[in-house]
Design a protein around this motif. Structure first.
Motif, PDB file in Angstrom:
ATOM      1  N   GLN A 182       0.830  -1.204   0.000  1.00  0.00           N
ATOM      2  CA  GLN A 182       0.000   0.000   0.000  1.00  0.00           C
ATOM      3  C   GLN A 182       0.869   1.261   0.000  1.00  0.00           C
ATOM      4  O   GLN A 182       0.561   2.237  -0.703  1.00  0.00           O
ATOM      5  N   ASN A 183       1.951   1.228   0.766  1.00  0.00           N
ATOM      6  CA  ASN A 183       2.876   2.364   0.769  1.00  0.00           C
ATOM      7  C   ASN A 183       3.452   2.602  -0.626  1.00  0.00           C
ATOM      8  O   ASN A 183       3.615   3.745  -1.053  1.00  0.00           O
ATOM      9  N   PHE A 184       3.756   1.518  -1.325  1.00  0.00           N
ATOM     10  CA  PHE A 184       4.289   1.645  -2.679  1.00  0.00           C
ATOM     11  C   PHE A 184       3.268   2.313  -3.597  1.00  0.00           C
ATOM     12  O   PHE A 184       3.605   3.248  -4.342  1.00  0.00           O
ATOM     13  N   VAL A 185       2.036   1.852  -3.552  1.00  0.00           N
ATOM     14  CA  VAL A 185       0.972   2.417  -4.389  1.00  0.00           C
ATOM     15  C   VAL A 185       0.734   3.882  -4.047  1.00  0.00           C
ATOM     16  O   VAL A 185       0.475   4.718  -4.927  1.00  0.00           O
ATOM     17  N   ASP A 186       0.859   4.219  -2.753  1.00  0.00           N
ATOM     18  CA  ASP A 186       0.644   5.599  -2.300  1.00  0.00           C
ATOM     19  C   ASP A 186       1.834   6.514  -2.581  1.00  0.00           C
ATOM     20  O   ASP A 186       1.758   7.721  -2.332  1.00  0.00           O
ATOM     21  N   GLY A 187       2.931   5.928  -3.041  1.00  0.00           N
ATOM     22  CA  GLY A 187       4.106   6.739  -3.343  1.00  0.00           C
ATOM     23  C   GLY A 187       5.026   6.994  -2.170  1.00  0.00           C
ATOM     24  O   GLY A 187       5.918   7.844  -2.243  1.00  0.00           O
ATOM     25  N   SER A 188       4.828   6.248  -1.073  1.00  0.00           N
ATOM     26  CA  SER A 188       5.692   6.400   0.112  1.00  0.00           C
ATOM     27  C   SER A 188       6.927   5.510  -0.059  1.00  0.00           C
ATOM     28  O   SER A 188       7.111   4.503   0.634  1.00  0.00           O
ATOM     29  N   HIS A 189       7.773   5.884  -1.000  1.00  0.00           N
ATOM     30  CA  HIS A 189       8.882   5.023  -1.396  1.00  0.00           C
ATOM     31  C   HIS A 189       9.947   4.885  -0.306  1.00  0.00           C
ATOM     32  O   HIS A 189      10.621   3.849  -0.225  1.00  0.00           O
ATOM     33  N   ASP A 190      10.096   5.905   0.531  1.00  0.00           N
ATOM     34  CA  ASP A 190      11.057   5.792   1.626  1.00  0.00           C
ATOM     35  C   ASP A 190      10.644   4.701   2.607  1.00  0.00           C
ATOM     36  O   ASP A 190      11.482   3.978   3.147  1.00  0.00           O
ATOM     37  N   LYS A 191       9.329   4.560   2.813  1.00  0.00           N
ATOM     38  CA  LYS A 191       8.835   3.517   3.711  1.00  0.00           C
ATOM     39  C   LYS A 191       9.022   2.129   3.091  1.00  0.00           C
ATOM     40  O   LYS A 191       9.274   1.156   3.809  1.00  0.00           O
TER      41      LYS A 191
END
Length: 251
Positions: free
Chosen positions: A45-54
């Motif tokens: 979900q983080n990847f889809v949301d663009g939270s690439h650092d996470k």
């Protein structure tokens, strides 16, 4: 002499075949397994949301506890580093290097053929239950069966001289991919005992003949397999046999 390894069939753990999408209900899963899967879904979900650092933080945390991970995790981490490099020009080179390192790890554990066929088609879907191994209807098999595979190993493996001299014994757990054409790739040690014994286990598996590939609905499939290879000195086996006989006589 080749036959320097005490390699008994009855000591060999059955070959485990991975790549089967063996779904388990939450009731059957341990608490740790449930938490692990929840973290994985959160990373997607983080990847889809663009939270690439996470995502890259998740990737690093996984490799702190495991030698390899799912292909989707490698893909997420690779794409995340590429995205971060475009947003951080001052760190672009180092972030692209990290992306390359991630790809090389995926290549190491999954092999060239698997990545060629799967890498560019991987879609990260937080709701997807299925990863990029299909349910296997017929497992990959060595020509002649499992006994033939064991025979090949025992006839071709050599006990490293230094390891034998130093009394090093134990099981080397090797994992490898069987490709859709039956070739073996991505041979790696996941738990070893000694650098020379580990290297010898990888060598002998790498040189094995083609497998008959796994099948689903008549179509060849990629599978990951795992086998322990036992290095044991005959002197140790004889000592243990004598001890068992003494204990049996006493009882």
């Amino acid at each position: 002499m080749k036959q320097k390894v005490l390699f008994f069939y009855f000591l060999i753990i059955s070959i485990s075949t991975f790549g089967q999408n063996q779904a388990s209900s939450d009731e059957e899963m341990s608490d740790d397994k449930i938490k692990f899967e929840e973290r994985y879904k959160k990373a997607k979900q983080n990847f889809v949301d663009g939270s690439h650092d996470k995502v890259v933080a998740y990737y690093d945390s996984i490799l702190n506890i495991s030698r390899y991970t799912r292909i989707t995790t490698y893909k997420m981490a690779y794409d995340s580093y590429i995205q971060l490099s475009s947003k951080n020009p001052e760190h672009q080179d180092s972030l692209k290097t990290k992306a390359e390192d991630v790809y090389n790890q995926a290549l190491k554990w999954y092999g060239e053929m698997y990545l060629e066929k799967k890498w560019d088609n991987i879609v990260i879907d937080p709701k997807a239950e299925k990863d990029y191994f299909d349910v296997i209807e017929k497992r990959a098999e060595y020509p002649g069966g499992i006994s033939a595979f064991y025979s090949y190993i025992s006839e071709n493996i050599t006990y490293p001289i230094e390891a034998k001299k130093n009394g090093i014994e134990g099981k080397v757990y090797v994992t490898f991919m069987v490709n859709v054409d039956g070739t073996i790739d991505a041979v790696n040690v996941i738990r070893g005992i000694d650098s020379e014994c580990d290297a010898e286990a990888v060598r002998v598996i790498s040189k094995a003949n083609k497998f008959i590939p796994a099948l689903t609905k008549g179509e060849p499939q990629f599978v990951r397999m795992q086998i322990p290879i036992i290095f044991g000195l005959i002197s140790t086996y004889k000592a243990k046999s004598k001890k068992r006989k003494r204990n049996k006589n006493r009882s």
